[in-house]
Design an enzyme around this catalytic site. Structure first.
Site, PDB file in Angstrom:
ATOM      1  N   CYS A   1    -100.127 -54.312 170.971  1.00 44.72           N
ATOM      2  CA  CYS A   1     -99.591 -55.532 170.350  1.00 44.72           C
ATOM      3  C   CYS A   1    -100.509 -56.715 170.672  1.00 44.72           C
ATOM      4  CB  CYS A   1     -98.163 -55.791 170.841  1.00 44.72           C
ATOM      5  SG  CYS A   1     -98.076 -56.438 172.527  1.00 44.72           S
TER       6      CYS A   1
ATOM      7  N   CYS B   1     -95.020 -53.823 177.973  1.00 43.64           N
ATOM      8  CA  CYS B   1     -95.730 -52.737 177.288  1.00 43.64           C
ATOM      9  C   CYS B   1     -96.544 -51.893 178.270  1.00 43.64           C
ATOM     10  CB  CYS B   1     -96.696 -53.300 176.261  1.00 43.64           C
ATOM     11  SG  CYS B   1     -95.930 -54.144 174.886  1.00 43.64           S
TER      12      CYS B   1
ATOM     13  N   GLU C   1     -99.650 -50.998 178.045  1.00 51.03           N
ATOM     14  CA  GLU C   1    -101.007 -51.518 178.277  1.00 51.03           C
ATOM     15  C   GLU C   1    -101.000 -52.563 179.389  1.00 51.03           C
ATOM     16  OE1 GLU C   1     -99.357 -51.186 175.477  1.00 51.03           O
ATOM     17  OE2 GLU C   1    -100.657 -50.826 173.765  1.00 51.03           O
TER      18      GLU C   1
ATOM     19  N   GLU D   1     -88.628 -50.836 179.427  1.00 54.12           N
ATOM     20  CA  GLU D   1     -87.683 -51.698 178.706  1.00 54.12           C
ATOM     21  C   GLU D   1     -86.563 -52.168 179.624  1.00 54.12           C
ATOM     22  OE1 GLU D   1     -86.570 -49.481 175.174  1.00 54.12           O
ATOM     23  OE2 GLU D   1     -88.582 -49.789 174.315  1.00 54.12           O
TER      24      GLU D   1
ATOM     25  N   CYS E   1    -100.704 -57.838 174.348  1.00 53.76           N
ATOM     26  CA  CYS E   1    -101.534 -56.970 175.202  1.00 53.76           C
ATOM     27  C   CYS E   1    -103.011 -57.174 174.926  1.00 53.76           C
ATOM     28  CB  CYS E   1    -101.138 -55.507 175.026  1.00 53.76           C
ATOM     29  SG  CYS E   1     -99.537 -55.138 175.768  1.00 53.76           S
TER      30      CYS E   1
ATOM     31  N   ASN F   1     -94.506 -48.154 178.869  1.00 53.41           N
ATOM     32  CA  ASN F   1     -93.611 -49.275 178.581  1.00 53.41           C
ATOM     33  C   ASN F   1     -92.318 -49.132 179.387  1.00 53.41           C
ATOM     34  OD1 ASN F   1     -93.287 -47.021 176.775  1.00 53.41           O
ATOM     35  ND2 ASN F   1     -92.016 -48.246 175.419  1.00 53.41           N
TER      36      ASN F   1
HETATM   37  N1  THU Z   1     -94.969 -50.978 173.078  1.00 59.15           N
HETATM   38  C1  THU Z   1     -95.955 -50.681 173.990  1.00 59.15           C
HETATM   39  O1  THU Z   1     -95.671 -50.326 175.131  1.00 59.15           O
HETATM   40  N2  THU Z   1     -97.234 -50.796 173.601  1.00 59.15           N
HETATM   41  C2  THU Z   1     -97.634 -51.046 172.325  1.00 59.15           C
HETATM   42  O2  THU Z   1     -98.805 -51.000 172.043  1.00 59.15           O
HETATM   43  C3  THU Z   1     -96.647 -51.372 171.292  1.00 59.15           C
HETATM   44  C4  THU Z   1     -95.234 -51.454 171.753  1.00 59.15           C
HETATM   45  C5  THU Z   1     -93.577 -50.746 173.483  1.00 59.15           C
HETATM   46  C6  THU Z   1     -92.730 -51.948 173.688  1.00 59.15           C
HETATM   47  C7  THU Z   1     -91.347 -51.391 173.439  1.00 59.15           C
HETATM   48  O3  THU Z   1     -90.874 -50.786 174.627  1.00 59.15           O
HETATM   49  C8  THU Z   1     -91.553 -50.293 172.433  1.00 59.15           C
HETATM   50  O4  THU Z   1     -92.943 -49.981 172.472  1.00 59.15           O
HETATM   51  C9  THU Z   1     -91.168 -50.660 171.016  1.00 59.15           C
HETATM   52  O5  THU Z   1     -91.716 -51.860 170.641  1.00 59.15           O
END
Ligand code: THU
Length: 126
Positions: free
Chosen positions: A86, A53, A55, A44, A89, A42
């Site tokens: 999520c 994310c 994935e 941000e 994804c 991920n």
């Molecule tokens: N996130 C992912 O990268 N994958 C997931 O399956 C769930 C959430 C990340 C997004 C964000 O940077 C952090 O986790 C918190 O939501």
């Protein structure tokens, strides 16, 4: 490449996550039919909604390399329990393989294996 090995790769890249806002680190490892593995983390942003994310980053890397036959994706997150992809994804994965195996783990690296159809039963497909 078995499920445990794929989770291990997701764990290996997890520290590369750029997550200074949530402090929630996620690593993903996407396995293709040709047995290639594309990783993702991920990423941000201070403008929170721009976050991508792990994935989807793995999927976009594979597509960018011309590899779109996805067999499985493994996800490792920093929660104690299981980290599931999520909904956004799952929908992106559905685009390429509605039957893809989704492998998740908890902090002890206990593994669960699902089909995408279980996690997103009424997926939107054109
Ligand atoms: N996130 C992912 O990268 N994958 C997931 O399956 C769930 C959430 C990340 C997004 C964000 O940077 C952090 O986790 C918190 O939501």
């Amino acid at each position: 490449m078995n499920e445990k090995e794929l989770i291990k790769i997701a764990r290996q890249v997890q520290p590369n996550a750029y997550a200074p806002y949530s402090h929630f680190f996620v690593g993903a490892a996407l396995l293709t039919a040709g047995q290639n593995v594309y990783t993702g983390v991920n990423v941000e942003n201070s403008s929170y909604g721009l976050t991508v994310c792990a994935e989807r980053n793995a999927v976009f890397k594979a597509i960018s390399e011309g590899d779109n036959q996805f067999e499985a994706i493994a996800v490792a997150g920093s929660a104690e329990g299981f980290t599931y992809p999520c909904g956004a994804c799952l929908q992106v994965l559905a685009e390429f393989n509605p039957q893809i195996r989704v492998i998740v783990c908890d902090s002890q690296d206990k593994i669960r294996i699902h089909s995408l159809t279980e996690l997103l039963p009424q997926m939107f497909l054109l």
